[in-house]
Design a protein around this motif. Sequence first.
Motif, PDB file in Angstrom:
ATOM      1  N   PRO A 114     -45.974  62.284  61.494  1.00 57.54           N
ATOM      2  CA  PRO A 114     -45.750  63.572  62.208  1.00 57.54           C
ATOM      3  C   PRO A 114     -46.408  64.806  61.588  1.00 57.54           C
ATOM      4  O   PRO A 114     -46.944  65.692  62.294  1.00 57.54           O
ATOM      5  N   PHE A 153     -47.927  57.577  71.046  1.00 56.64           N
ATOM      6  CA  PHE A 153     -46.752  56.807  70.467  1.00 56.64           C
ATOM      7  C   PHE A 153     -45.623  57.514  69.413  1.00 56.64           C
ATOM      8  O   PHE A 153     -44.622  57.552  69.546  1.00 56.64           O
ATOM      9  N   ILE A 154     -46.329  58.629  68.917  1.00 55.81           N
ATOM     10  CA  ILE A 154     -45.578  59.698  67.764  1.00 55.81           C
ATOM     11  C   ILE A 154     -44.466  60.097  68.978  1.00 55.81           C
ATOM     12  O   ILE A 154     -43.517  60.527  68.524  1.00 55.81           O
ATOM     13  N   ASP A 198     -38.221  55.199  68.051  1.00 54.47           N
ATOM     14  CA  ASP A 198     -38.725  54.698  69.368  1.00 54.47           C
ATOM     15  C   ASP A 198     -40.166  55.332  69.664  1.00 54.47           C
ATOM     16  O   ASP A 198     -40.127  56.422  69.514  1.00 54.47           O
ATOM     17  N   PRO A 199     -41.061  54.550  70.366  1.00 55.10           N
ATOM     18  CA  PRO A 199     -41.076  53.100  70.633  1.00 55.10           C
ATOM     19  C   PRO A 199     -41.446  52.304  69.379  1.00 55.10           C
ATOM     20  O   PRO A 199     -41.452  52.782  68.221  1.00 55.10           O
ATOM     21  N   LYS A 236     -41.960  50.924  63.688  1.00 56.55           N
ATOM     22  CA  LYS A 236     -41.388  51.937  64.576  1.00 56.55           C
ATOM     23  C   LYS A 236     -41.776  53.198  64.591  1.00 56.55           C
ATOM     24  O   LYS A 236     -42.467  53.704  63.396  1.00 56.55           O
ATOM     25  N   ALA A 237     -42.050  53.974  65.556  1.00 56.31           N
ATOM     26  CA  ALA A 237     -42.502  55.282  65.576  1.00 56.31           C
ATOM     27  C   ALA A 237     -41.628  56.134  64.653  1.00 56.31           C
ATOM     28  O   ALA A 237     -40.507  55.917  64.666  1.00 56.31           O
ATOM     29  N   PRO A 238     -42.064  57.312  64.308  1.00 56.41           N
ATOM     30  CA  PRO A 238     -41.298  58.131  63.209  1.00 56.41           C
ATOM     31  C   PRO A 238     -39.757  58.415  63.838  1.00 56.41           C
ATOM     32  O   PRO A 238     -39.107  58.677  62.951  1.00 56.41           O
ATOM     33  N   LEU A 239     -39.887  58.521  64.816  1.00 55.83           N
ATOM     34  CA  LEU A 239     -38.409  59.065  65.613  1.00 55.83           C
ATOM     35  C   LEU A 239     -37.672  57.648  66.006  1.00 55.83           C
ATOM     36  O   LEU A 239     -36.447  57.697  66.724  1.00 55.83           O
ATOM     37  N   ASP A 282     -43.645  59.847  71.910  1.00 57.82           N
ATOM     38  CA  ASP A 282     -42.937  59.583  73.443  1.00 57.82           C
ATOM     39  C   ASP A 282     -41.470  59.751  73.344  1.00 57.82           C
ATOM     40  O   ASP A 282     -40.944  60.151  74.333  1.00 57.82           O
ATOM     41  N   ARG A 283     -40.615  59.701  72.156  1.00 58.67           N
ATOM     42  CA  ARG A 283     -39.406  59.805  72.028  1.00 58.67           C
ATOM     43  C   ARG A 283     -38.828  61.131  72.494  1.00 58.67           C
ATOM     44  O   ARG A 283     -37.897  61.284  73.262  1.00 58.67           O
ATOM     45  N   LEU A 321     -49.296  56.872  61.118  1.00 63.74           N
ATOM     46  CA  LEU A 321     -48.164  56.409  61.799  1.00 63.74           C
ATOM     47  C   LEU A 321     -46.949  56.508  60.804  1.00 63.74           C
ATOM     48  O   LEU A 321     -45.914  55.968  61.052  1.00 63.74           O
ATOM     49  N   HIS A 322     -47.327  56.829  59.632  1.00 64.03           N
ATOM     50  CA  HIS A 322     -46.325  56.800  58.575  1.00 64.03           C
ATOM     51  C   HIS A 322     -45.073  57.581  58.960  1.00 64.03           C
ATOM     52  O   HIS A 322     -45.372  58.692  59.577  1.00 64.03           O
ATOM     53  N   ARG A 323     -44.112  57.183  58.584  1.00 62.60           N
ATOM     54  CA  ARG A 323     -42.718  57.831  58.911  1.00 62.60           C
ATOM     55  C   ARG A 323     -42.744  59.459  58.835  1.00 62.60           C
ATOM     56  O   ARG A 323     -42.251  60.038  59.520  1.00 62.60           O
ATOM     57  N   VAL A 324     -43.129  60.049  57.516  1.00 60.19           N
ATOM     58  CA  VAL A 324     -43.100  61.094  57.316  1.00 60.19           C
ATOM     59  C   VAL A 324     -44.449  61.610  57.351  1.00 60.19           C
ATOM     60  O   VAL A 324     -44.551  62.763  58.177  1.00 60.19           O
TER      61      VAL A 324
END
Lengths: 86, 717
Positions: free
Chosen positions: B297, B386-387, A49-50, A44-47, B389-390, B291-294
């Motif tokens: 970004p 991707f990062i 979504d997506p 999953k993207a860091p937030l 979009d939210r 694309l790692h969670r921490v």
Amino acid sequence: MTPLSQLLPGQFGKLASLNPERGVDQRLMALGLLPGMVLKLIRKAPLGDPLAIEFCGQVVSLRLAEAENLIVDVSADCPIQRPRQP
Amino acid sequence: MSTPDAGLLVALVGNPNTGKSTLFNALTGLRQRVGNYPGVTVSRKSGTCDLGDGQKVELVDLPGLYSLAAASPDEQVVIDALSGNIAGDRRPDAVVLVVDATNLLRNLFLASQVAELGLPVVLVLNQADVAQEQGLRIDTALLSRRLGGVPVVLTSAWKGEGIPEVRRGLADALSRRTPLKRVVWPADIAGALADVAQAAAADTGKTVSSADAQRLLFDTNVSTAERLGWTLERREKPLRAARDRVRNSGYNPMAAEPLVHYAQLRVALDGVVSEGLGKAGRTAAVDRLLLHRVLGPVLFMGIMLGFFASVFWLAKFPMDWIQLGVDWTKGVVAPSLEPYPMLQSLVADGILGGVGAFLVFLPQILILFLFIGILEDSGYMARAAFIMDRLFSWCGLNGKSFVPMLSGFACAIPSLLSTRTIEDPKARLATAFVVPFMSCSARFPIYALMCAAFIGPLYGPGWESLVMVGMHCVGLVFAVPTAFVLTRLVLKVKPQPFVLELPRYQMPKPRDVVWRMWQNAAEFVSKAGTVIFAITIVVWALSYFPRDASVAERIRAAHPTESAEKVKARAQAAYVEQSYMGRFGKAIQPVFDPLGFDWKITVGVLASFPAREVIVSTLGVTYSVGEGAEADSQDLRKAMQDAKWPEGPRAGTPIFSLAAVLALMVFFALCSQCGPTIATLAQETGGWKWAAGSFVTMTTLAWVVSMAVYQVIIRLT
């Protein structure tokens, strides 16, 4: 039967059904995501979504809301057909 | 650009990220945009391709796409171009189909749809080097036989390998005219297609090709029906009947096309590709990091900050040189024109000022496009979307809006051009609409002047930098709700699903990136440059005429003891005051009175509509400290600090109160004061409607917010 949006990162599933009337699903079908196809939720993207899913040797991103209508079978055999990492 | 009508036309078609544009460059020798970000090519690009035997054809690079189902404007362009339905364009004589050699199945779906058009085809399996690295061996002879005997060529356009073979293959396809093998439709679908074609032909009196019939039957999009003139009342019944026939045979009519194509392609590809030992690509590993969670970004912020800082600071030096060059030219040219004051002013302030005003943006634009090109071609742009979009999806934008909005802080013009990477027309329009809100570098001089002259001296450097940062956020704060309102209430376009391929990482090809940067810069100079130039001349004329010599004499007589220089500055201010611009400014000052602007500021605001950075030098003139005032000019600061209202209820109080200073900055943060931005917006949104909408929205918003700021603060202080 689970919605794709509930898969965990790294989990495989076999696409059971989609809704061909929807634009998103039409796009995904054009990319080769058809019922019976094995896919993997990469991450999953860091937030949150997506999502990034892998099928047919490609990685594709789609939104969580759009992944809710894609039903996958996680119990099915998802072996050998494992897509090659690009 | 086009070859004589007698020449042959060949279309280049393929999925995004297949190296199609690189192949186009290699075949035509014309350097052109190459992207690693899906859907980069939007405009028609063509060039002459030599087939090696002396024969030349015109090659047109069509937008990259995954399917002929006409869901997006790009896809519509390709269908129309391939069926010869684009005005002024012929139907191609052949098609070069570019496919990614590492993913034949997915790529051949489009090829298989194109086959339905019956055109001669040469199939190019590009990125063969990557396929080889991965240990894939492709039996091209077998593939050619399975696909009806079309020429199949392995290439690596990046490395320049296999290009002569493509030329030979194309010559071969044109002479043998071998079409790609068509899909065999199950009997009921074939029947339904025939029914649709017959009904449409009978109703419209037009010839309906089998490709048209497929679009009519399989797509929810109605563009084909509209082109044929098949009205809703007439088509509704036959289409429903045909779709029922497909459904009764066991296929969902909306899914039948990919199901049939993919099933037959799997058979055609059986035994064509053999997997040997190869290295797994690095893409997955790089993605685990980027694309790692921490870390993802964090790295993203780092990359974007670096990107933005470079645009800003790298461009600073060439911008200074350009300014120096323009000033030097002025210094050389102006004295020789001393006997002709009007000509001198026209050349020095009008022409050279105008050229300088757009040349000075060129470095930022070049660097911006260099970085965008690298981000796209490397494959990182899709990850950035991707990062992000939210953060953007809730207000109708999408992840791809981020880069144009960020680059908007440097300059709106290249940012508007970069909105072309957004396929969804709704999100694209909304992004283009909010980009001019971003605090571009041309707003910097007025912030700098006001902060240095008022905020700093009165409240200290801490507040000065805080106000500076705050001003850069004002635009963003208003842009996001604007996007929300626009996409929810104004734009009735159906949003496109955000399905985005995250392509393989790739080393950008320097030649392609530099060529694209150059093409974009050339476009800016030819389009925006001429507009800026023309506007500068007009503004010059409005503030120069009428010019009666008696004005200067009166000033000289009134101030006999002052130095010649001081008198000259006073005379200049007097001239501006009675110029058309000055008269107009005085006449409409009441409009800006609730914002706390006197007529001098009003003239500055009016003169700044073509280019907002003009405000500082205009204030220099109206506050009679002479021309060439800079943001750090001590004289101008002093003159402004001393300025008092001469009459009215505020008589004797400083014009530049805290309220007026903040109101002026907010006004410049929000107002649409850039001719080239308006021109580019019109060009990119396909009409003056959106450009006018943007101008009215931003200018109204600027007036309202600025008025509120003035009225609230004046009551508090």
